[in-house]
Design an enzyme around this catalytic site. Structure first.
Site, PDB file in Angstrom:
ATOM      1  CG  ASN A  44      -0.353   0.667   2.422  1.00  0.00           C
ATOM      2  OD1 ASN A  44      -0.397   1.905   2.533  1.00  0.00           O
ATOM      3  ND2 ASN A  44       0.243  -0.112   3.313  1.00  0.00           N
TER       4      ASN A  44
ATOM      5  CB  SER B 103       3.993   5.759   7.105  1.00  0.00           C
ATOM      6  OG  SER B 103       3.553   5.707   5.755  1.00  0.00           O
TER       7      SER B 103
HETATM    8  C1  LIG Z   1      -3.615  -0.555   3.715  1.00  0.00           C
HETATM    9  C2  LIG Z   1      -2.743  -0.327   4.918  1.00  0.00           C
HETATM   10  C3  LIG Z   1      -2.754   0.905   5.545  1.00  0.00           C
HETATM   11  C4  LIG Z   1      -1.957   1.132   6.663  1.00  0.00           C
HETATM   12  N1  LIG Z   1      -2.002   2.349   7.286  1.00  0.00           N
HETATM   13  C5  LIG Z   1      -1.268   2.569   8.402  1.00  0.00           C
HETATM   14  C6  LIG Z   1      -1.350   3.799   9.099  1.00  0.00           C
HETATM   15  O1  LIG Z   1      -2.084   4.706   8.731  1.00  0.00           O
HETATM   16  N2  LIG Z   1      -0.558   3.956  10.193  1.00  0.00           N
HETATM   17  C7  LIG Z   1       0.264   2.972  10.671  1.00  0.00           C
HETATM   18  O2  LIG Z   1       0.943   3.170  11.694  1.00  0.00           O
HETATM   19  N3  LIG Z   1       0.345   1.777  10.038  1.00  0.00           N
HETATM   20  C8  LIG Z   1      -0.397   1.562   8.929  1.00  0.00           C
HETATM   21  N4  LIG Z   1      -0.342   0.342   8.303  1.00  0.00           N
HETATM   22  C9  LIG Z   1       0.604  -0.685   8.813  1.00  0.00           C
HETATM   23  C10 LIG Z   1      -0.077  -1.700   9.725  1.00  0.00           C
HETATM   24  O3  LIG Z   1      -0.611  -1.078  10.859  1.00  0.00           O
HETATM   25  C11 LIG Z   1       0.938  -2.797  10.158  1.00  0.00           C
HETATM   26  O4  LIG Z   1       1.956  -2.203  10.949  1.00  0.00           O
HETATM   27  C12 LIG Z   1       1.583  -3.511   8.979  1.00  0.00           C
HETATM   28  O5  LIG Z   1       0.665  -3.676   7.923  1.00  0.00           O
HETATM   29  C13 LIG Z   1       2.151  -4.891   9.366  1.00  0.00           C
HETATM   30  O6  LIG Z   1       1.129  -5.727   9.886  1.00  0.00           O
HETATM   31  P1  LIG Z   1       0.310  -6.811   8.996  1.00  0.00           P
HETATM   32  O7  LIG Z   1       1.339  -7.648   8.297  1.00  0.00           O
HETATM   33  O8  LIG Z   1      -0.527  -7.564   9.988  1.00  0.00           O
HETATM   34  O9  LIG Z   1      -0.507  -6.038   8.039  1.00  0.00           O
HETATM   35  C14 LIG Z   1      -1.124   0.093   7.173  1.00  0.00           C
HETATM   36  C15 LIG Z   1      -1.140  -1.149   6.544  1.00  0.00           C
HETATM   37  C16 LIG Z   1      -1.925  -1.388   5.430  1.00  0.00           C
HETATM   38  C17 LIG Z   1      -1.908  -2.734   4.773  1.00  0.00           C
END
Ligand SMILES: Cc1cc2nc3c(=O)[nH]c(=O)nc-3n(C[C@H](O)[C@H](O)[C@H](O)COP(=O)(O)O)c2cc1C
Length: 309
Positions: free
Chosen positions: A75, A139
């Protein structure tokens, strides 16, 4: 239907009592529109945001891509959100008792030397309406943001927020969310910073800019372009970072483990690496909402089988 009630799932972390250790990671309910409904899926906590002081559109679409061969997502949303004040309005009508974290960032147009002010504005606006705070400097989708992870600017930013925090009648837990792409030397700095600025803990990790080891073809990756990779592809690096931080700090502070949790085994891997709580995002997308219950039931079973104590 989705809640698992069991005292063994309860966790006392940074002064808060969590009904269970499985949370929703930031970025799913960026605008604090769905936390009441999402609570019904049995999460122990929900992190709203990332919120910025002023509403912003984020990057042009398409900006979110599935990598099904890798059970992953890329993303480049770019902190699309309606601004902190709009979220506060909704939080004022909060019905659920589930713990809510407020994840804060800076607007794209704010230069890094003015970034502190953005974090201060959102911190003040959200203070009465969330249970803990997360400073997001990790991010990959806001140009220059991750430079704020350097020791000097990060220390200044966190000291400023702690100053505001300690002026309150009762301070709130303040955490930092870090990228999986930091070197060991940078992680050492992070440990020092947590101690020096008296942070309550870390969230490890955000998405990665690394593309190594994927099954998805290079052509497809090139067509997708920039963005943060999440899901199974980031799992092992995320666990490695948690383990490194926990060992280096001698478990001096709690860590919320996030990155590639798609099953109870993945969650237990994070807990065994040193995480006190876990969060999920991509696993929730691929596995569906019952994943929260499955993980909590799996942890319950791990206690019954004496795999966890
Ligand atoms: C579509 C999307 C949007 C995200 N937006 C944010 C965000 O706004 N702030 C943030 O700290 N992390 C954001 N993340 C990161 C997630 O919170 C997480 O740290 C990361 O995706 C790893 O975890 P996962 O493998 O379970 O997705 C986003 C992840 C995805 C996929």
């Amino acid at each position: 239907m989705f809640r698992v009630k069991d005292d063994r799932l309860k966790r006392e972390v940074f002064g808060l009592t969590f009904d269970n250790p499985v949370g929703l990671a930031a970025g799913f309910d960026k605008d604090a529109k769905l936390f009441d409904e999402l609570a019904a899926f049995g999460f122990g906590f929900i992190e709203i945001g990332t919120l910025t002081p002023v509403a912003q559109a984020g990057n042009p679409k398409p900006r979110l891509f599935r990598l099904p061969e890798d059970n992953s997502l890329i993303n480049r949303m770019g902190f699309n959100n309606g601004g902190v004040e709009a979220a506060v309005k909704r939080l004022k009508n909060r019905k659920t008792k589930v713990i809510i974290g407020g994840n804060i960032g800076k607007n794209k147009v704010t230069p890094n030397d003015k970034a502190s002010k953005d974090y201060e504005i959102s911190f003040e606006a959200l203070f009465d309406y969330v249970d803990y705070f997360v400073v997001n400097v990790s991010s990959p989708n806001t140009p220059g943001l991750r430079e704020l992870q350097e020791k000097e600017p990060l220390t200044q930013l966190l000291l400023k927020l702690q100053e505001l925090n300690t002026q309150k009648r009762q301070r709130k837990p303040l955490l930092l969310k870090i990228a999986p792409d930091l070197t060991n030397e940078q992680l050492d700095d992070i440990v020092d910073i947590v101690v020096d600025t008296k942070l309550d803990g870390l969230i490890a990790t955000n998405t990665t800019i690394d593309r190594n080891g994927l099954k998805t073809t290079d052509n497809r990756l090139a067509a997708i372009g920039n963005g943060g990779l999440s899901g199974q592809a980031v799992k092992s690096r995320s666990t490695e970072v948690i383990k490194y931080l926990a060992e280096k700090s001698k478990h001096a502070f709690p860590i919320i483990g996030v990155g590639g949790i798609h099953s109870v085994e993945d969650a237990i891997e994070k807990l065994e690496a040193g995480a006190s709580l876990v969060q999920i995002y991509t696993g929730f997308v691929y596995e569906g909402p019952s994943i929260v219950k499955k993980i909590n039931q799996g942890i319950q079973k791990a206690y019954e089988d004496n795999r966890m104590s």
